[in-house]
Design an enzyme around this catalytic site. Structure first.
Site, short mmCIF file in Angstrom:
data_model
loop_
_atom_site.label_atom_id
_atom_site.label_comp_id
_atom_site.label_asym_id
_atom_site.label_seq_id
_atom_site.Cartn_x
_atom_site.Cartn_y
_atom_site.Cartn_z
N CYS A 127 0.83 -1.21 0.00
CA CYS A 127 0.00 0.00 0.00
C CYS A 127 0.87 1.26 0.00
O CYS A 127 0.47 2.29 -0.56
CB CYS A 127 -0.95 -0.01 1.19
SG CYS A 127 -0.13 -0.11 2.80
N HIS A 161 -1.35 1.51 7.42
CA HIS A 161 -1.90 1.35 6.07
C HIS A 161 -1.90 2.70 5.37
O HIS A 161 -2.22 3.74 5.96
CB HIS A 161 -3.32 0.80 6.14
CG HIS A 161 -3.95 0.59 4.79
ND1 HIS A 161 -3.42 -0.26 3.85
CD2 HIS A 161 -5.06 1.15 4.22
CE1 HIS A 161 -4.19 -0.24 2.76
NE2 HIS A 161 -5.17 0.61 2.96
#
Length: 923
Positions: free
Chosen positions: A326, A873
């Site tokens: 990510c 994230h």
């Protein structure tokens, strides 16, 4: 991880909240200090953990600190009179909460974040809490090595989940396995699940449902094999004649398909039948780096998978997460949606590739990025797997190989620099020796520096992203001024930009009358010990005949004296305890006398003969001449002088008074000891009252710096010579002394910096992007490790440095420095930064005043980082200029968001684009 003895604390019913807190804190400190690969940590729900923290800290002052360790959490704030927590309930961390798991096989919810949903506890802490409170389920996870050097430790909260596909029976099963396990273990577990014979099974990397790689190196780890989350593994059952053998591998090596050191065989899907027959065809395969690369692209295998996005606007294609990628996906999406780059790479950019640049990647990085950009802007909404791009990235930047967590800004910096070198229009860089300003006009010098830079660096990256600083250095000795103009690719702005630091010190007086006082001074964060002593000297009005001795106090001893004035203040931690002693100015023959108080520590049931003396309170400091002989009585008098500020007033009839706020109006009558006469004898001391304890009654023991006892003579007048530069005097604290002296103020010293409610509130207030920029541009001294060589002094000097913006780029990339270091830990700052979306005005920050237009910018993209360091994230918020709408790019998931939702405390890297000269719109 070794178990610790719990002693009598197996039940918490007999323990107070404070005892529980201290018990767990001590275990946590020991566990965190000794963590190593292979240790086991346990997940516990944040909800229960926070309740326990508040319960055990209900009588403690607020001490919560951002990014604090587990042991520091045990000292964080609570509230008043809270009930004892009930059983541990981790059900909100797993999918099937009806199972009381005892085998650690519960499936943890995929979207959990450390610090928000759960806390990781060392094994000893978990065992102790569970023995007290019970409950579960138990969620154990292993500590593994990570990072490029494999020296960083991380808890593998989410082990690999692999999909096993059995052929030819078409059966399937999912397993969880650590990425540090070997292919041998994966092979064994696959055979165990499907009840197969090890000798009749071989396993394949079945990426894209095609035989991609035969996994025959059984000692290779799954991490080294680049297996990813939810990847397919083909479990192939073959007969006796079809099993993989050394003859098969030798055949591949003899045909040139693998080298002698290769650990993998890659086969085109159309040739897989040849492998089963024991042979290979190399007509279409190419060999690179010790293994075969399949010429067929596998991106098409995702045509029927992934999340699609509605609408007809181009540029709404997601990127599949290949396993902790990510950080890469978010940075790529921001660059891909930079209009200048989108236009450039969709045209024929290959003619600008610099194939011979030794600093570049022979055009491969630019080609891979260009191919990926074109796919993301092509019609269709099927998410794309950036596997080819990641392979090129890992080849030229090994730090990004594998599937560990990385910093998106670090990738962005490498990518911009790598693309620049691959696309540098300058084929042969000339050598240029830049001149100093030497009083010339800034405009002339800046243009000269920029021309020199462009003569060596000319690419689309320079055209779009590079600006120019004005850097001014001033020598603190000769005032030499050096001005240079340097290029920059992005601005990295601090979120904690205080250049000063508050340090609290307890000052002890040597005038025999004043009680110790607590003083807080502000000093430079990059300062030295001499700066702190100078600030204290001014604050406590030090006499010219006196000096300060600064010391760190630990465990009732002077742990270290700060005798080197160049000791950096960074070596003093916020939780240290400092004392400064006013002494007469010393010489080379001065001996420091350290007075350490000791009390009898007798526990219930102990015999009198076994009672031990233990240090207590804060040590005191005095000095004496080493050259002169000191009578035993004089040593007793020195000790009494050190204690005299703590004498109880005669008017206070209660000997047991514990009031530590004794007035400073003490007179010399408390100084019972007279100076020695000329022949070294001791004059008789004046008695102030009948209850006076004579100096000869003090129980003293002298220890030199070599830990040897210095024998005191029996005769009071007999003189001895102190043998070393430092002598420790132990004073055994008798009950009679407690009646004469009140030493409660010596029992504890304040910390260097105590975090309280006001401090915490100040850190949580919104921060302006302009304030961050001003802190970045503020003048400050260079750190000692980066001192400047002054050409006028011909020596390295700790010069002051001032940055100014001079030339701004078309696209301004601003990085918010959310990650900082404290001791040996890396922390994330959750500070909310209030950044403009429209009309970022940098006009007043540009030192070049000849600019005719305002320097206005518009935000069009940013990356966000959610969660903690090990389990965070990344996403991206991007504004598509074609439809003037904001979208959230979360790997393969894309959704529309309102402009009001763009700002958050997760913002990490901001992308601004210069607004046009007229109309207030972006170009």
């Amino acid at each position: 991880m070794a178990e610790v003895s719990m002693g009598s604390s197996s039940s918490s019913t007999d323990l107070s909240p404070e005892e529980e807190r201290v018990f767990i804190r001590d275990i946590a400190i020991a566990a965190e200090a000794n963590s190593k690969e292979g240790d086991t940590f346990y997940l516990i729900t944040q909800r229960w953990w926070q309740g326990w923290i508040e319960y055990v800290n209900q009588d403690q002052p607020c001490n919560t600190n951002e990014g604090s360790s587990l042991s520091e959490h045990c000292d964080s704030a609570g509230s008043s009179t809270l009930k004892k927590p009930s059983r541990i309930d981790n059900s909100d961390l797993i999918y099937d909460s009806s199972l009381e798991d005892t085998s650690n096989t519960s499936e943890i919810i995929e979207t959990l974040q450390e610090g928000r949903d759960y806390v990781l506890l060392p094994q000893e802490v978990w065992n102790q809490l569970r023995s007290w409170y019970g409950g579960g389920p138990t969620l154990a996870r292993r500590v593994i090595s990570s990072g490029l050097s494999q020296t960083e430790l991380a808890v593998e909260v989410y082990p690999l989940r692999l999909q096993l596909l059995l052929m030819p029976k078409s059966d399937h099963s999912a397993i969880r396995i650590s990425k540090k396990e070997t292919i041998r273990e994966l092979h064994r577990r696959a055979c165990e699940i499907f009840d197969l014979d090890l000798e009749h099974v071989r396993i394949w990397d079945y990426y894209g449902h095609q035989k991609h790689l035969l996994m025959y190196d059984l000692d290779k780890t799954l991490d080294d094999a680049n297996l990813q989350m939810d990847q397919d593994i083909l479990v192939e059952v073959v007969d006796i004649n079809g099993t993989l053998s050394s003859a098969l591998i030798r055949s591949a090596q003899e045909n040139g398909l693998v080298d002698e050191d290769s650990t993998s065989i890659l086969i085109e899907p159309s040739k897989s039948s040849l492998a089963a027959a024991g042979g290979f065809s190399s007509s279409r395969n190419t060999f690179r780096g010790g293994s075969l690369e399949v010429s067929q692209s596998f991106d098409s295998t995702y045509s029927s998978t992934g999340v699609t996005t509605r609408g007809s606007t181009a540029g709404l294609t997601g990127l599949l997460n290949l396993g902790n990628t990510c950080f890469m996906n978010s940075a790529i999406q921001c660059l891909v949606h930079t209009p200048e780059f989108a236009s450039y790479f969709q045209e024929d950019y290959h003619q600008e590739i610099n194939w011979q640049n030794p600093l570049g990647m022979v055009g491969e990085l630019a080609t891979a990025f260009g191919d990926l950009l074109r796919k993301l802007w092509a019609p269709g909404r099927t998410p794309i797997a950036p596997r080819p791009f990641k392979a090129k990235l890992a080849r030229f930047a090994p730090q990004f190989s594998g599937y560990n967590q990385h910093d998106s800004q670090e990738l962005l910096a490498f990518l911009l620099d790598g693309l620049h070198e691959d696309l540098n229009r300058v084929k042969h860089k000339p050598y240029i020796n830049s001149r100093d300003a030497d009083g010339r006009p800034d405009e002339e010098v800046a243009d000269e520096f920029w021309a020199n830079h462009i003569a060596r660096n000319d690419s689309i990256i320079v055209d779009v992203c590079q600006g120019q600083y004005k850097s001014t250095l001033v020598c603190p000795i000769c005032n030499k001024v050096s001005v240079t103009f340097d290029p920059f690719m992005y601005l990295s702005l601090p979120l904690q930009f205080n250049t000063t630091r508050a340090i609290t010190v307890t000052v002890f007086s040597c005038d025999k009358t004043a009680l110790p006082s607590t003083i807080t001074v502000n000093v430079s964060k990059q300062g030295r010990c001499r700066d702190l002593i100078q600030a204290l000297t001014s604050a406590c009005s030090l006499k010219q005949t006196e000096e300060l001795k600064l010391a760190e106090i630990r465990n009732n001893f002077i742990h270290r004296l700060f005798e080197d004035p160049l000791t950096p203040l960074s070596s003093i931690k916020d939780d240290d305890h400092l004392a400064a002693y006013k002494l007469s100015k010393s010489s080379e023959n001065t001996t420091l006398l350290r007075l350490v108080l000791r009390r009898r520590d007798q526990k219930a049931g102990e015999r009198e003969s076994t009672v031990q003396l233990k240090p207590c309170g804060t040590p005191l400091l005095s000095s004496a001449s080493r050259g002169d002989a000191l009578a035993k009585g004089k040593i007793h008098c020195i000790v009494q002088n050190m204690l005299s500020p703590f004498r109880r007033e005669e008017s206070v009839g209660e000997r047991g008074s514990s009031d530590s706020s004794i007035p400073e109006r003490r007179s010399a009558r408390f100084n019972n000891c007279e100076e020695e006469d000329k022949v070294g004898g001791l004059k008789k001391a004046k008695k102030s009252n009948s209850s006076e304890l004579g100096a000869s009654k003090l129980s003293l023991q002298l220890i030199d710096e070599n830990n040897k006892t210095v024998n005191l003579p029996d005769d009071e007048a007999e003189a001895i010579k102190l043998p070393s530069a430092s002598v420790t005097i132990y004073l055994d604290w008798a009950p009679e002394l407690s009646g004469m002296y009140d030493i409660t103020c010596l029992e504890s010293l304040p910390e260097v910096l105590k975090y309280g409610p006001a401090t915490k509130k100040g850190r949580s207030e919104p921060l302006s992007l302009y304030a961050c920029l001003e802190a970045f541009l503020r003048e400050e001294p260079l750190v000692p490790d980066e001192m400047w060589f002054c050409p006028q002094c011909n020596e390295r000097r700790q010069a002051s440095k001032k940055l100014d913006l001079w030339r701004l780029p078309e696209v301004l990339v601003i990085h918010l420095k959310r990650f900082s270091y404290s001791r040996s830990m890396k922390h994330k700052l959750e500070t909310f930064v209030n950044f403009p979306i429209h009309d970022l005005d940098l006009t007043k920050y540009v030192a070049n005043k000849n600019l005719s237009q305002p320097q206005l910018y518009e935000l069009y993209a940013l990356t966000n980082h959610y969660g903690g360091m090990g389990s965070g994230h990344y996403t991206a918020h991007i504004k598509l200029l074609d439809d003037n709408r904001w979208y959230n790019f979360d790997d393969s998931h894309i959704s529309h968001i309102n402009e009001d939702d763009v700002k958050s405390g997760a913002a990490d890297v901001l992308f601004y684009r210069r607004k046009s000269d007229a109309g207030g719109k972006m170009k």
